[in-house]
Design a protein around this motif. Structure first.
Motif, PDB file in Angstrom:
ATOM      1  N   ALA A 105       0.368  23.055  47.027  1.00 53.01           N
ATOM      2  CA  ALA A 105       0.290  23.285  48.318  1.00 53.01           C
ATOM      3  C   ALA A 105      -0.985  24.039  49.117  1.00 53.01           C
ATOM      4  CB  ALA A 105       1.096  22.967  48.643  1.00 53.01           C
ATOM      5  N   LYS A 106      -0.769  25.110  48.681  1.00 49.91           N
ATOM      6  CA  LYS A 106      -1.550  26.257  49.046  1.00 49.91           C
ATOM      7  C   LYS A 106      -3.279  25.711  49.077  1.00 49.91           C
ATOM      8  CE  LYS A 106      -2.273  30.162  50.367  1.00 49.91           C
ATOM      9  NZ  LYS A 106      -2.102  31.075  51.629  1.00 49.91           N
ATOM     10  N   LEU A 107      -3.972  25.760  48.322  1.00 46.00           N
ATOM     11  CA  LEU A 107      -4.697  25.270  48.325  1.00 46.00           C
ATOM     12  C   LEU A 107      -5.319  24.330  49.068  1.00 46.00           C
ATOM     13  CD1 LEU A 107      -7.529  25.190  47.250  1.00 46.00           C
ATOM     14  CD2 LEU A 107      -7.198  23.843  45.538  1.00 46.00           C
ATOM     15  N   SER A 108      -4.498  23.209  49.271  1.00 46.42           N
ATOM     16  CA  SER A 108      -4.407  22.165  50.951  1.00 46.42           C
ATOM     17  C   SER A 108      -4.733  22.900  52.077  1.00 46.42           C
ATOM     18  CB  SER A 108      -3.912  20.917  51.007  1.00 46.42           C
ATOM     19  OG  SER A 108      -3.951  20.560  49.297  1.00 46.42           O
ATOM     20  N   ALA A 109      -3.230  23.789  52.257  1.00 53.30           N
ATOM     21  CA  ALA A 109      -3.636  25.043  53.397  1.00 53.30           C
ATOM     22  C   ALA A 109      -4.535  25.050  53.806  1.00 53.30           C
ATOM     23  CB  ALA A 109      -1.568  26.033  52.896  1.00 53.30           C
ATOM     24  N   ASN A 110      -4.781  25.983  52.938  1.00 53.09           N
ATOM     25  CA  ASN A 110      -6.563  26.446  52.727  1.00 53.09           C
ATOM     26  C   ASN A 110      -7.442  26.236  53.839  1.00 53.09           C
ATOM     27  OD1 ASN A 110      -4.970  28.885  51.589  1.00 53.09           O
ATOM     28  ND2 ASN A 110      -6.303  29.392  50.000  1.00 53.09           N
ATOM     29  N   TRP A 111      -7.376  24.528  52.916  1.00 53.72           N
ATOM     30  CA  TRP A 111      -8.662  24.403  53.774  1.00 53.72           C
ATOM     31  C   TRP A 111      -8.482  23.193  54.771  1.00 53.72           C
ATOM     32  CZ3 TRP A 111     -13.678  23.267  52.265  1.00 53.72           C
ATOM     33  CH2 TRP A 111     -13.839  23.965  51.437  1.00 53.72           C
ATOM     34  N   VAL A 112      -7.556  22.879  55.156  1.00 46.03           N
ATOM     35  CA  VAL A 112      -6.702  23.300  56.298  1.00 46.03           C
ATOM     36  C   VAL A 112      -7.254  23.662  57.931  1.00 46.03           C
ATOM     37  CG1 VAL A 112      -4.911  21.762  57.830  1.00 46.03           C
ATOM     38  CG2 VAL A 112      -5.394  20.527  55.708  1.00 46.03           C
ATOM     39  N   MET A 113      -6.589  24.856  57.273  1.00 52.95           N
ATOM     40  CA  MET A 113      -6.335  25.675  58.259  1.00 52.95           C
ATOM     41  C   MET A 113      -7.711  26.884  58.471  1.00 52.95           C
ATOM     42  SD  MET A 113      -2.642  27.427  57.107  1.00 52.95           S
ATOM     43  CE  MET A 113      -3.491  29.052  57.635  1.00 52.95           C
ATOM     44  N   GLY A 114      -8.699  26.493  57.079  1.00 51.63           N
ATOM     45  CA  GLY A 114      -9.444  27.423  57.000  1.00 51.63           C
ATOM     46  C   GLY A 114     -10.767  26.398  57.979  1.00 51.63           C
TER      47      GLY A 114
ATOM     48  N   ARG B 196       9.143  23.753  60.145  1.00 46.31           N
ATOM     49  CA  ARG B 196       9.044  25.217  59.323  1.00 46.31           C
ATOM     50  C   ARG B 196       9.064  25.122  57.807  1.00 46.31           C
ATOM     51  NH1 ARG B 196       9.307  29.852  63.536  1.00 46.31           N
ATOM     52  NH2 ARG B 196      11.475  30.151  61.671  1.00 46.31           N
ATOM     53  N   ASP B 197      10.888  25.038  58.003  1.00 43.91           N
ATOM     54  CA  ASP B 197      11.202  26.024  57.076  1.00 43.91           C
ATOM     55  C   ASP B 197      11.058  25.205  56.638  1.00 43.91           C
ATOM     56  OD1 ASP B 197      12.390  27.908  59.047  1.00 43.91           O
ATOM     57  OD2 ASP B 197      14.268  27.518  59.042  1.00 43.91           O
ATOM     58  N   ARG B 198      11.212  23.525  56.195  1.00 46.80           N
ATOM     59  CA  ARG B 198      11.103  23.075  55.032  1.00 46.80           C
ATOM     60  C   ARG B 198      10.125  23.198  54.366  1.00 46.80           C
ATOM     61  NH1 ARG B 198       8.289  18.150  54.405  1.00 46.80           N
ATOM     62  NH2 ARG B 198       8.054  17.766  56.787  1.00 46.80           N
ATOM     63  N   PHE B 199       8.549  22.985  55.596  1.00 48.61           N
ATOM     64  CA  PHE B 199       7.240  23.951  54.485  1.00 48.61           C
ATOM     65  C   PHE B 199       7.115  25.161  53.802  1.00 48.61           C
ATOM     66  CE2 PHE B 199       3.963  21.777  57.112  1.00 48.61           C
ATOM     67  CZ  PHE B 199       4.808  20.456  56.918  1.00 48.61           C
ATOM     68  N   LYS B 200       8.052  26.049  53.966  1.00 51.83           N
ATOM     69  CA  LYS B 200       8.146  27.375  53.186  1.00 51.83           C
ATOM     70  C   LYS B 200       8.551  27.067  51.731  1.00 51.83           C
ATOM     71  CE  LYS B 200       9.436  31.450  56.021  1.00 51.83           C
ATOM     72  NZ  LYS B 200      10.081  31.115  56.824  1.00 51.83           N
ATOM     73  N   THR B 201      10.305  26.590  52.476  1.00 54.49           N
ATOM     74  CA  THR B 201      11.222  25.790  51.096  1.00 54.49           C
ATOM     75  C   THR B 201      10.235  24.966  50.098  1.00 54.49           C
ATOM     76  OG1 THR B 201      11.849  24.821  52.399  1.00 54.49           O
ATOM     77  CG2 THR B 201      12.830  26.937  51.854  1.00 54.49           C
TER      78      THR B 201
ATOM     79  N   ASP C 108       5.434  32.795  55.670  1.00 54.88           N
ATOM     80  CA  ASP C 108       5.865  32.622  57.190  1.00 54.88           C
ATOM     81  C   ASP C 108       4.962  32.214  58.207  1.00 54.88           C
ATOM     82  OD1 ASP C 108       7.984  32.863  58.540  1.00 54.88           O
ATOM     83  OD2 ASP C 108       7.163  34.394  59.470  1.00 54.88           O
ATOM     84  N   TYR C 109       3.715  32.692  57.830  1.00 57.33           N
ATOM     85  CA  TYR C 109       2.393  32.407  58.912  1.00 57.33           C
ATOM     86  C   TYR C 109       2.167  30.918  58.448  1.00 57.33           C
ATOM     87  CZ  TYR C 109      -2.308  32.984  60.330  1.00 57.33           C
ATOM     88  OH  TYR C 109      -3.751  32.586  61.393  1.00 57.33           O
ATOM     89  N   ASP C 110       1.521  30.519  57.671  1.00 58.72           N
ATOM     90  CA  ASP C 110       0.738  30.029  56.820  1.00 58.72           C
ATOM     91  C   ASP C 110       1.622  28.342  57.763  1.00 58.72           C
ATOM     92  OD1 ASP C 110      -0.454  30.819  55.170  1.00 58.72           O
ATOM     93  OD2 ASP C 110      -0.456  29.750  53.433  1.00 58.72           O
ATOM     94  N   ALA C 111       2.793  28.534  57.325  1.00 60.02           N
ATOM     95  CA  ALA C 111       4.462  27.441  57.769  1.00 60.02           C
ATOM     96  C   ALA C 111       4.162  27.397  58.802  1.00 60.02           C
ATOM     97  CB  ALA C 111       5.200  28.023  57.308  1.00 60.02           C
TER      98      ALA C 111
END
Lengths: 95, 477
Positions: B340-349, B302-307, B313-316
């Motif tokens: 990465a945020k765009l990918s995160a949105n698609w995976v989580m959304g 989680r920490d690595r995903f953030k940095t 915090d929530y996404d990670a």
């Protein structure tokens, strides 16, 4: 140390051993005698002694995680009083 | 009165070994009854248990992952009781010298980090299964499960709400799966939980009398059962009653806990060291070797995903909830070559939503990471708009085609040619003089009408930002 008849009954129940009522007192006397015999050891100070987990001074050998046992259900169940659909059948237990 | 809830959890995690803890019979789930129960599992006279090295390694892995002390010497003990699915009349467990000592887990509840203590974790064997269905008034016994290795993980009574209990349980669940020591399947009973629940007046130091709730085979049931039990205890005490220490069974159909037939006598297991098993010694070298084999753990990930990815915090936290989801996300980012945020949105959304709806896990996703990455890449380079992307995603889900093939076949490429968009706008303005007049006289809301018309004319393919800018300019001209 003296065991009461109540304690004798409890020990019998825990071990699922049936004992006759007229023998309870004799058991209480005999078992108490054994405990008294062992009790003599308590005169020793064991506060600095690590409790012994096993009489042999060795450690556990480990086995690799391999499946080598084959299905021998038929053989094992030949001994069972009652089986059905591969299951061992026992008197009904409902917790 | 203000009440405080106190919860401690006992979790039994079935260790993912191939063979049993003390025998070389298979542990595979779902086999024909009693086909995986050998003489040792059946408790035949004269047999000797031999400890499975892999079960020990897995227990050590767990201990290291929760920063616990791994015992250099631990002892197996017999826990004596009679039940037909326990052929020996005792369960081999550990008592005063467990393999894993005190450790801790951090949980996140309502944005706050809380530390929950783990009292201990010990190795033991599972019992068989009793089937009470119709066997001519008898009980059927399947001993395939007898001897399956379990790691019993006991928490401190550190949790103060059902929510915290569920957060702890989910954290533990993710951890054992990260470590690959347990498959975590709650339906099949590979990850079982009992909850010790009590209440006390807020501010009071001593604990109230606790009830132990069994049969909690999903996270949802854990939460519901605890909430029911807390209500029951508070109501009982407020009406002048007293909580009795007992085992209660959760009934998910009625959503209530029920007293199991109260045992007339308290359990008296008469633990003693098992003479069939020598003490287990775990060397520092072995622990060091296991240490090097540890995977990246959830908190570190989680920490690595953030940095590394710049996620919040929530996404990670969401993306590292399971190792599979984290791996999927990283595969998408690596291939999409996009933010990465765009990918995160698609995976989580959209993806998680669709999986949820279909009742699938990430590893069963019909859309592979590489195909989702193809979609993200085309959103990122503005080949398609976010809105069209949803349409492409649906096609990805339904077919095995790549995002590029779908965009090509369905002609979904975004229109970014200014001239083309302008001519469409001109046409719309010419066709709707009335709306134009109203708009120009101050009815700003009609802007949406023109956007809608333009999108309709382009089948949603116009670049939204470009369309907005051009339309605004034209309408004001």
């Amino acid at each position: 140390m003296s065991l009461s008849t109540k304690e004798v009954n409890k020990i019998a129940w825990l071990g699922r051993i049936a004992i006759d009522d007229d023998k309870i007192e004799a058991y209480a006397r005999d078992l108490s005698g054994i405990l008294d015999f062992v009790e003599q050891m308590s005169v020793l100070d064991t506060s600095t002694v690590t409790p012994m987990a096993h009489p042999m001074d060795q450690t556990q050998r480990l086995r690799p995680d391999h499946v080598t046992e084959e299905n021998q259900r038929g053989l094992f169940q030949a001994n069972a009083p009652l089986v059905d659909a591969g299951l061992y059948l026992v008197p009904k237990v409902i917790e | 009165m203000q009440w405080e809830t106190v919860i401690g959890l006992e979790v039994h995690a079935q260790l993912a070994t191939r063979s049993k803890i003390f025998s070389a019979a298979a542990t595979a789930y779902g086999a024909e009854p009693n086909t995986q129960a050998c003489t040792i599992d059946l408790g035949m006279p004269g047999v000797l248990p031999v400890l499975n090295a892999e079960a020990v390694r897995m227990a050590v892995k767990f201990g290291l992952a929760i920063n616990a002390r791994v015992a250099s010497r631990s002892v197996f003990a017999r826990k004596n009781y009679f039940y037909p699915d326990l052929p020996k009349g005792y369960q081999i467990s550990q008592y005063d010298l467990p393999v894993v000592g005190k450790g801790k887990l951090n949980i996140l509840v309502d944005g706050e980090v809380k530390t929950v203590g783990v009292t201990r974790a010990h190795l033991e064997e599972d019992a068989g299964k009793s089937l009470h269905e119709d066997f001519h008034g008898l009980t059927g016994i399947d001993l395939n499960r007898a001897g399956t290795p379990l790691l019993e993980i006991v928490s401190e009574p550190d949790m103060r709400s059902a929510k915290e209990a569920v957060a702890y349980l989910k954290k533990l669940h993710a951890l054992v799966r990260y470590l690959e020591i347990c498959d975590g399947n709650m339906q099949e009973g590979s990850f079982r939980c009992d909850a010790n629940v009590s209440v006390r007046p807020k501010g009071q130091q001593e604990f109230g009398t606790r009830a132990e709730i069994k049969n909690l085979n999903s996270f949802r049931f854990v939460e519901k059962a605890i909430n029911f039990e807390v209500e029951r205890q508070i109501e009982l005490i407020e009406n002048g009653g007293k909580v009795v220490q007992e085992t209660r069974l959760y009934d998910s159909v009625k959503d209530e806990t029920r007293s199991m037939r109260s045992k007339e006598e308290a359990n008296d297991y008469r633990y003693f060291p098992d003479p069939d098993l020598l003490p287990l010694e775990i060397t520092a070298d072995f622990i060091a070797e296991v240490h090097t084999s540890l995977p990246e753990l959830p908190d570190a990930k989680r920490d690595r995903f953030k940095t590394h990815y710049g996620l919040g915090d929530y996404d990670a936290t969401v993306l590292t909830a399971t190792r599979e989801l984290a791996d999927y996300f990283e595969a998408v980012v690596a291939e999409a070559g996009a933010d990465a945020k765009l990918s995160a949105n698609w995976v989580m959304g959209d993806l998680s939503g669709a999986l949820n709806k279909a009742g699938l896990e990430i590893e069963q996703s019909p859309v592979e990471a590489s195909r989702l990455a193809g979609l993200v890449r085309r959103i990122n380079d503005e080949t398609i708009s976010g809105k069209i992307a949803k349409q492409v995603f649906e096609a990805l889900w339904e077919s095995k085609d790549s995002a590029d093939d779908i965009i090509e076949k369905q002609g979904l490429k975004q229109i970014t040619d200014t001239g083309a968009i302008e001519s469409i706008i001109d046409q719309i303005i010419a066709n709707n003089p009335e709306q134009l007049a109203q708009y120009r006289s101050g009815k700003d809301k009609l802007f949406g009408f023109f956007v809608g018309q333009a999108m309709k004319a382009t089948q949603g393919k116009a670049n939204p930002q470009q369309l907005n800018d051009l339309l605004k300019a034209k309408l004001q001209a």
